[in-house]
Design a protein around this motif. Structure first.
Motif, mmCIF file in Angstrom:
data_model
loop_
_atom_site.group_PDB
_atom_site.id
_atom_site.type_symbol
_atom_site.label_atom_id
_atom_site.label_comp_id
_atom_site.label_asym_id
_atom_site.label_seq_id
_atom_site.Cartn_x
_atom_site.Cartn_y
_atom_site.Cartn_z
ATOM 1 N N ASP A 22 0.925 -0.956 0.134
ATOM 2 C CA ASP A 22 0.165 -0.375 0.221
ATOM 3 C C ASP A 22 0.735 1.023 -0.038
ATOM 4 O O ASP A 22 1.407 1.200 0.930
ATOM 5 C CB ASP A 22 -0.494 -0.082 0.893
ATOM 6 C CG ASP A 22 -2.096 1.119 1.104
ATOM 7 O OD1 ASP A 22 -1.496 2.267 1.739
ATOM 8 O OD2 ASP A 22 -3.342 0.986 0.962
ATOM 9 N N LYS A 23 0.463 1.986 -0.769
ATOM 10 C CA LYS A 23 1.447 3.461 -0.898
ATOM 11 C C LYS A 23 1.288 4.155 0.382
ATOM 12 O O LYS A 23 2.323 4.918 0.912
ATOM 13 C CB LYS A 23 0.825 4.123 -1.939
ATOM 14 C CG LYS A 23 1.898 5.247 -2.244
ATOM 15 C CD LYS A 23 1.964 5.861 -3.675
ATOM 16 C CE LYS A 23 2.035 7.163 -3.704
ATOM 17 N NZ LYS A 23 1.780 8.541 -5.672
ATOM 18 N N ASN A 26 4.009 2.132 2.498
ATOM 19 C CA ASN A 26 5.050 2.478 2.330
ATOM 20 C C ASN A 26 5.805 4.214 2.188
ATOM 21 O O ASN A 26 7.060 4.186 2.959
ATOM 22 C CB ASN A 26 5.189 1.711 1.125
ATOM 23 C CG ASN A 26 6.861 1.737 0.411
ATOM 24 O OD1 ASN A 26 7.578 2.567 -0.364
ATOM 25 N ND2 ASN A 26 7.559 0.936 0.932
ATOM 26 N N GLN A 27 4.760 5.648 2.132
ATOM 27 C CA GLN A 27 5.647 6.579 2.387
ATOM 28 C C GLN A 27 5.273 7.168 4.153
ATOM 29 O O GLN A 27 6.543 7.662 4.497
ATOM 30 C CB GLN A 27 4.353 7.682 1.558
ATOM 31 C CG GLN A 27 4.024 7.032 0.305
ATOM 32 C CD GLN A 27 3.094 8.167 -0.361
ATOM 33 O OE1 GLN A 27 1.906 7.944 0.220
ATOM 34 N NE2 GLN A 27 3.627 9.071 -0.623
ATOM 35 N N ARG A 28 4.449 6.231 4.696
ATOM 36 C CA ARG A 28 4.793 6.387 6.371
ATOM 37 C C ARG A 28 6.335 5.027 6.672
ATOM 38 O O ARG A 28 6.752 5.762 7.493
ATOM 39 C CB ARG A 28 3.918 5.650 7.258
ATOM 40 C CG ARG A 28 3.561 5.449 8.611
ATOM 41 C CD ARG A 28 3.871 7.095 8.946
ATOM 42 N NE ARG A 28 2.059 7.421 8.505
ATOM 43 C CZ ARG A 28 0.989 9.121 8.348
ATOM 44 N NH1 ARG A 28 2.116 9.890 8.547
ATOM 45 N NH2 ARG A 28 0.450 9.465 8.023
ATOM 46 N N VAL A 29 6.646 4.749 6.331
ATOM 47 C CA VAL A 29 7.902 3.318 6.453
ATOM 48 C C VAL A 29 9.048 4.251 5.830
ATOM 49 O O VAL A 29 10.180 4.496 6.501
ATOM 50 C CB VAL A 29 8.226 2.153 5.550
ATOM 51 C CG1 VAL A 29 9.127 1.219 5.864
ATOM 52 C CG2 VAL A 29 6.825 1.291 5.790
ATOM 53 N N VAL A 130 8.012 4.541 -5.742
ATOM 54 C CA VAL A 130 9.048 3.457 -5.877
ATOM 55 C C VAL A 130 9.051 3.125 -4.333
ATOM 56 O O VAL A 130 9.250 3.368 -3.282
ATOM 57 C CB VAL A 130 10.260 3.930 -5.592
ATOM 58 C CG1 VAL A 130 11.480 2.712 -5.151
ATOM 59 C CG2 VAL A 130 10.577 5.008 -7.561
ATOM 60 N N TYR A 131 8.543 1.723 -4.892
ATOM 61 C CA TYR A 131 8.187 1.157 -2.832
ATOM 62 C C TYR A 131 9.281 1.016 -2.038
ATOM 63 O O TYR A 131 9.565 0.959 -1.646
ATOM 64 C CB TYR A 131 7.407 -0.185 -3.311
ATOM 65 C CG TYR A 131 6.108 -0.349 -3.222
ATOM 66 C CD1 TYR A 131 5.082 0.311 -2.074
ATOM 67 C CD2 TYR A 131 5.099 0.315 -4.313
ATOM 68 C CE1 TYR A 131 3.696 0.807 -1.565
ATOM 69 C CE2 TYR A 131 3.829 0.683 -4.456
ATOM 70 C CZ TYR A 131 3.420 0.001 -3.698
ATOM 71 O OH TYR A 131 1.840 0.894 -3.553
ATOM 72 N N THR A 132 9.990 -0.375 -3.150
ATOM 73 C CA THR A 132 11.658 -0.302 -2.267
ATOM 74 C C THR A 132 12.657 -1.310 -3.715
ATOM 75 O O THR A 132 12.176 -0.671 -4.657
ATOM 76 C CB THR A 132 11.693 -1.907 -1.728
ATOM 77 O OG1 THR A 132 12.662 -1.920 -0.650
ATOM 78 C CG2 THR A 132 10.656 -3.307 -2.789
ATOM 79 N N ILE A 133 13.502 -1.397 -4.195
ATOM 80 C CA ILE A 133 14.610 -1.866 -4.581
ATOM 81 C C ILE A 133 15.524 -3.266 -4.172
ATOM 82 O O ILE A 133 15.592 -3.588 -2.452
ATOM 83 C CB ILE A 133 15.989 -1.072 -4.691
ATOM 84 C CG1 ILE A 133 15.152 0.842 -5.032
ATOM 85 C CG2 ILE A 133 16.474 -1.082 -5.860
ATOM 86 C CD1 ILE A 133 14.959 0.608 -6.239
ATOM 87 N N GLY A 134 15.036 -4.344 -5.394
ATOM 88 C CA GLY A 134 15.098 -5.405 -4.676
ATOM 89 C C GLY A 134 15.334 -6.765 -5.767
ATOM 90 O O GLY A 134 15.383 -5.694 -7.127
ATOM 91 N N PHE A 135 15.743 -7.643 -5.217
ATOM 92 C CA PHE A 135 15.456 -8.805 -6.464
ATOM 93 C C PHE A 135 17.651 -8.725 -7.201
ATOM 94 O O PHE A 135 17.625 -9.634 -8.029
ATOM 95 C CB PHE A 135 14.521 -8.692 -7.795
ATOM 96 C CG PHE A 135 15.247 -9.785 -8.817
ATOM 97 C CD1 PHE A 135 15.391 -10.669 -8.927
ATOM 98 C CD2 PHE A 135 14.609 -8.352 -9.968
ATOM 99 C CE1 PHE A 135 15.500 -11.433 -9.728
ATOM 100 C CE2 PHE A 135 15.402 -9.829 -11.590
ATOM 101 C CZ PHE A 135 15.774 -10.730 -11.326
ATOM 102 N N ALA A 136 17.253 -7.233 -8.134
ATOM 103 C CA ALA A 136 18.767 -6.947 -8.147
ATOM 104 C C ALA A 136 19.275 -5.199 -7.956
ATOM 105 O O ALA A 136 18.607 -4.499 -8.044
ATOM 106 C CB ALA A 136 18.489 -7.243 -9.711
ATOM 107 N N PRO A 137 20.404 -5.381 -8.386
ATOM 108 C CA PRO A 137 20.891 -4.035 -8.666
ATOM 109 C C PRO A 137 20.198 -3.468 -9.142
ATOM 110 O O PRO A 137 19.896 -3.115 -10.243
ATOM 111 C CB PRO A 137 22.491 -3.706 -8.350
ATOM 112 C CG PRO A 137 22.656 -5.419 -8.101
ATOM 113 C CD PRO A 137 21.497 -5.487 -8.313
ATOM 114 N N GLY A 138 19.537 -1.875 -8.647
ATOM 115 C CA GLY A 138 19.229 -0.922 -9.768
ATOM 116 C C GLY A 138 17.553 -1.815 -10.163
ATOM 117 O O GLY A 138 16.216 -0.698 -11.112
#
Length: 230
Positions: A22-23, A26-29, A130-138
């Motif tokens: 949820d946006k 995630n913004q609160r995080v 952009v919720y998060t960065i993961g799986f691979a760089p970028g």
């Protein structure tokens, strides 16, 4: 918005918000992450944000969990009572939604009942978070894809997805930063994509996709190759 602090490891605490993509959550995080960093306690080692959690790593040589927990609960009270304002960077990418580049456009059309032009319109209309960065760089996990365009992942992932491919899966969309295996539905490709571009995106940023023609895509790709050869 309720959150709890719990033990994550011998040297880490986890702040857990409501467990869903949820946006607003995630913004609160990310607002809470900024608050923790601004507080700059002497025991702080690292903070790692995800969809609905924030892991706080601390120095066990200089403090104990009870101190960290008390600090985090104090910070939570402040964040829960503040109005959120977007502060991330806006990234704009030119995308060609051509069938040769978006190999799953037909599949997406069959699953959604949308024409190719409608798919382009629905996908390019939102400004994504952009919720998060993961799986691979970028690799940035972006949301939210409009409900009418949401389709499941491929049952069998591709062995190699071209770099710069724009894809969707359920309520999220993404750009594959490098050639890699992947099971998301490919619907287009960013013109002149460079791996370094993906590394500039940060969790909490925004992304906008701008549709372009195949002719413009080919021209931008040629210009990118010429720059690379200079």
């Amino acid at each position: 918005m309720q959150a709890r602090v719990e033990v994550a490891a011998l040297d880490a605490a986890m702040v857990v918000f409501e467990a869903r993509v949820d946006k607003a959550i995630n913004q609160r995080v990310h607002a809470f992450r900024a608050s923790v960093l601004a507080g700059n306690p002497p025991w702080l080692v690292d903070v790692v944000a995800a969809y609905h959690t924030l892991m706080v790593v601390y120095d066990v040589q200089t403090t104990e969990y009870a101190v960290v927990e008390r600090f985090l609960n104090q910070q939570l009270h402040g964040v829960n009572n503040q109005e959120l304002a977007h502060t991330g960077t806006l990234h704009e990418f030119k995308v060609c939604y051509d069938a040769d580049l978006g190999m799953d456009l037909t599949r997406v059309s069959e699953l959604t009942g949308l024409s190719t032009s409608a798919i382009i319109e629905h996908h390019s209309a939102p400004t994504y978070h952009v919720y998060t960065i993961g799986f691979a760089p970028g690799f940035a996990y972006l949301g939210d894809v409009t409900e009418s365009l949401q389709v499941p992942r491929q049952s069998t992932p591709r062995a190699k997805v071209p770099a710069g491919s724009v894809a969707i899966a359920n309520q999220q969309t993404a750009i594959y930063p490098r050639p890699s295996p992947g099971g998301w539905n490919l619907i287009g490709r960013v013109a002149g994509w460079q791996f370094e571009t993906g590394l500039t995106m940060r969790a909490g940023d925004q992304v906008k996709f701008i549709p372009i023609s195949r002719a413009e895509y080919d021209q931008l790709e040629q210009q990118a190759r010429e720059r690379a050869n200079d």
